[in-house]
Design a protein around this motif. Structure first.
Motif, mmCIF file in Angstrom:
data_model
loop_
_atom_site.group_PDB
_atom_site.id
_atom_site.type_symbol
_atom_site.label_atom_id
_atom_site.label_comp_id
_atom_site.label_asym_id
_atom_site.label_seq_id
_atom_site.Cartn_x
_atom_site.Cartn_y
_atom_site.Cartn_z
ATOM 1 N N TYR A 134 0.815 -1.216 0.000
ATOM 2 C CA TYR A 134 0.000 0.000 0.000
ATOM 3 C C TYR A 134 0.845 1.261 0.000
ATOM 4 O O TYR A 134 0.441 2.309 -0.531
ATOM 5 C CB TYR A 134 -1.007 0.003 1.159
ATOM 6 C CG TYR A 134 -0.452 0.231 2.551
ATOM 7 C CD1 TYR A 134 -0.210 1.517 3.033
ATOM 8 C CD2 TYR A 134 -0.214 -0.838 3.417
ATOM 9 C CE1 TYR A 134 0.259 1.733 4.315
ATOM 10 C CE2 TYR A 134 0.258 -0.633 4.711
ATOM 11 C CZ TYR A 134 0.500 0.658 5.147
ATOM 12 O OH TYR A 134 0.966 0.869 6.426
ATOM 13 N N GLU A 135 2.056 1.175 0.576
ATOM 14 C CA GLU A 135 2.922 2.360 0.581
ATOM 15 C C GLU A 135 3.298 2.783 -0.841
ATOM 16 O O GLU A 135 3.593 3.962 -1.088
ATOM 17 C CB GLU A 135 4.200 2.097 1.383
ATOM 18 C CG GLU A 135 3.967 1.777 2.852
ATOM 19 C CD GLU A 135 3.978 0.283 3.131
ATOM 20 O OE1 GLU A 135 4.373 -0.097 4.244
ATOM 21 O OE2 GLU A 135 3.577 -0.499 2.239
ATOM 22 N N MET A 138 0.103 4.800 -2.394
ATOM 23 C CA MET A 138 -0.454 5.940 -1.662
ATOM 24 C C MET A 138 -0.344 7.212 -2.500
ATOM 25 O O MET A 138 0.609 7.369 -3.267
ATOM 26 C CB MET A 138 0.314 6.165 -0.347
ATOM 27 C CG MET A 138 0.074 5.160 0.725
ATOM 28 S SD MET A 138 1.242 5.391 2.103
ATOM 29 C CE MET A 138 1.053 7.168 2.450
ATOM 30 N N GLN A 145 -3.849 10.921 8.363
ATOM 31 C CA GLN A 145 -3.139 9.642 8.341
ATOM 32 C C GLN A 145 -4.005 8.545 7.734
ATOM 33 O O GLN A 145 -5.236 8.590 7.796
ATOM 34 C CB GLN A 145 -2.751 9.234 9.763
ATOM 35 C CG GLN A 145 -1.724 10.140 10.415
ATOM 36 C CD GLN A 145 -1.379 9.676 11.817
ATOM 37 O OE1 GLN A 145 -2.246 9.448 12.635
ATOM 38 N NE2 GLN A 145 -0.088 9.531 12.087
ATOM 39 N N LEU A 146 -3.334 7.555 7.169
ATOM 40 C CA LEU A 146 -4.028 6.365 6.691
ATOM 41 C C LEU A 146 -4.426 5.475 7.858
ATOM 42 O O LEU A 146 -3.728 5.417 8.869
ATOM 43 C CB LEU A 146 -3.124 5.561 5.757
ATOM 44 C CG LEU A 146 -2.829 6.095 4.360
ATOM 45 C CD1 LEU A 146 -1.921 5.116 3.639
ATOM 46 C CD2 LEU A 146 -4.100 6.324 3.570
ATOM 47 N N VAL A 151 -6.221 1.379 3.749
ATOM 48 C CA VAL A 151 -5.389 0.417 3.025
ATOM 49 C C VAL A 151 -6.279 -0.446 2.135
ATOM 50 O O VAL A 151 -5.967 -0.695 0.961
ATOM 51 C CB VAL A 151 -4.579 -0.456 4.001
ATOM 52 C CG1 VAL A 151 -3.867 -1.581 3.257
ATOM 53 C CG2 VAL A 151 -3.577 0.405 4.762
ATOM 54 N N SER A 174 0.721 -4.536 3.786
ATOM 55 C CA SER A 174 -0.659 -4.586 3.308
ATOM 56 C C SER A 174 -1.401 -5.783 3.898
ATOM 57 O O SER A 174 -2.549 -5.664 4.346
ATOM 58 C CB SER A 174 -0.686 -4.690 1.773
ATOM 59 O OG SER A 174 -0.182 -3.540 1.154
ATOM 60 N N SER A 239 2.536 9.474 7.936
ATOM 61 C CA SER A 239 1.201 9.313 7.355
ATOM 62 C C SER A 239 0.668 7.899 7.506
ATOM 63 O O SER A 239 -0.538 7.666 7.386
ATOM 64 C CB SER A 239 1.223 9.702 5.876
ATOM 65 O OG SER A 239 2.162 8.897 5.174
ATOM 66 N N THR A 240 1.538 6.919 7.802
ATOM 67 C CA THR A 240 1.096 5.539 7.951
ATOM 68 C C THR A 240 1.078 5.058 9.397
ATOM 69 O O THR A 240 0.802 3.889 9.658
ATOM 70 C CB THR A 240 1.996 4.590 7.129
ATOM 71 O OG1 THR A 240 3.338 4.653 7.625
ATOM 72 C CG2 THR A 240 1.981 4.966 5.651
ATOM 73 N N VAL A 243 -2.042 3.081 10.871
ATOM 74 C CA VAL A 243 -2.400 1.726 10.427
ATOM 75 C C VAL A 243 -2.037 0.770 11.562
ATOM 76 O O VAL A 243 -0.875 0.682 11.957
ATOM 77 C CB VAL A 243 -1.669 1.357 9.120
ATOM 78 C CG1 VAL A 243 -2.048 -0.057 8.687
ATOM 79 C CG2 VAL A 243 -2.004 2.358 8.017
#
Length: 353
Positions: A134-135, A138, A145-146, A151, A174, A239-240, A243
């Motif tokens: 997923y990175e 993006m 943020q995700l 995802v 992911s 930003s991740t 998750v």
């Protein structure tokens, strides 16, 4: 400032030889940890031998701005060390009969594209799904943020895989983000609540949590930093970072000592479930060196068998090493962006083998 350590005198007392005093094990460990001591981003170190903590110690600072020292109860973002808890949640649901490891992932997440048809829960756990990272897909710029659900939305647009499910290995954040969503669908609870109710509370890990900004609060929180010139810059979130399934858990060495104890018997996971977690289902990128189980890397065999995992994210570098046959565990949590602590943890472990 350092916290007190629990160190049996039979292991760590200074020895004498020929009238001279040799450096004690405690002093050697402190020397190895010197870079984390003082007015700098720090670390928490746990060494457990035969179920007893023989080192339980904090070094340096958890919060530079407020001068708060690291202690055994300081909570660090675990990053990918979180994956063993995500895997344990899935195994608990399998024990309950709520899901099967052979379930197609689209049974639980039907919005995934047709390319995901052959992917099972087992493939997600063992990084053999072939899912797109997923990175890599993006947007260049995102607001906020995700989350795990984001995802899924990203992967819904990717009707392709890197390889056929089960045919190869590729480490997949992911996959573990999707596993958190599977936990939610199969249990009827959100992922963070399931972890709290089924893992953390039963084990007395009262300050461990999957952190959700605006929903939960991390007690005694360590903040992440990166070296910047002659000083340090706070780099605690990316930003991740929201998750959860792939790396969003916060914990301390005190709570991880309880987790380590639970992995030694069937108080949480059955013998069969732990065997699945600790069995190499695939070779990894380190061919002929490490295998991958469910949330654990596997190295060596027999008395030297090592179960381990690292966790790296902006501002944090962590590692857990477990030699089950030797009864030895080393956990090293740090709140700085560099270096990776695996080699240091191995050197510390050598003092107790």
């Amino acid at each position: 400032m350092r916290t007190a350590a629990l160190l049996p005198s039979c292991l760590l007392a200074a020895c004498t030889s020929g009238g001279g005093t040799m450096q004690s094990t405690a002093e050697r460990v402190d020397s190895m940890m010197a870079a984390y001591d003082g007015q700098v981003p720090g670390a928490a170190l746990l060494v457990v031998r035969d179920g007893v903590p023989v080192v339980r110690k904090g070094y340096g600072l958890a919060d530079l701005e407020r001068g708060i020292a690291v202690g055994p109860d300081t909570n660090f973002r675990l990053a990918s060390v979180s994956k063993q808890f995500t895997a344990a949640a899935i195994l608990l649901l399998a024990q309950d009969g709520a899901l099967s490891l052979d379930d197609p992932v689209r049974r639980w997440l039907p919005s995934l594209p047709a390319a995901a048809d052959g992917i099972t829960v087992h493939h997600l756990l063992s990084h053999t799904s072939g899912l797109v990272d997923y990175e890599d897909v993006m947007p260049d710029a995102i607001e906020g943020q995700l989350h795990d659900a984001d995802v899924l939305r990203l992967l819904e647009t990717q009707d392709r895989l890197y390889f056929a499910p089960g045919s190869d290995y590729r480490y997949s954040n992911s996959g573990y983000a999707l596993l958190a969503l599977v936990v939610g669908r199969a249990s009827g609870q959100d992922f963070a609540t399931f972890l709290r109710d089924r893992i953390f509370r039963p084990l007395g890990m009262d300050n461990t949590l999957a952190f959700e900004d605006g929903v939960s609060t991390v007690p005694r929180r360590a903040y992440g930093y990166s070296a910047s010139g002659d000083g340090w810059t706070r780099t605690d979130q990316s930003s991740t970072s929201a998750v959860l399934g792939d790396g969003g858990i916060y914990s301390s060495i005190d709570d991880l000592a309880k987790w380590d104890a639970a992995l030694r018997d069937d108080r949480l996971l059955s013998d069969a479930s732990r065997a699945l977690a600790f069995t190499a289902h695939t070779a990894t990128d380190e061919a002929n060196v490490d295998g991958y189980g469910y949330g654990w890397r596997l190295h060596g065999e027999g008395a030297d068998r090592l179960l381990w995992h690292s966790g790296e994210t902006i501002g944090f570098r962590n590692v857990i090493l477990r030699w089950p046959e030797k009864g030895l565990t080393v956990v090293l949590l740090t709140n700085r962006n560099d270096p990776e602590p695996y080699a240091l943890a191995r050197r510390i472990a050598a003092e107790f083998q």
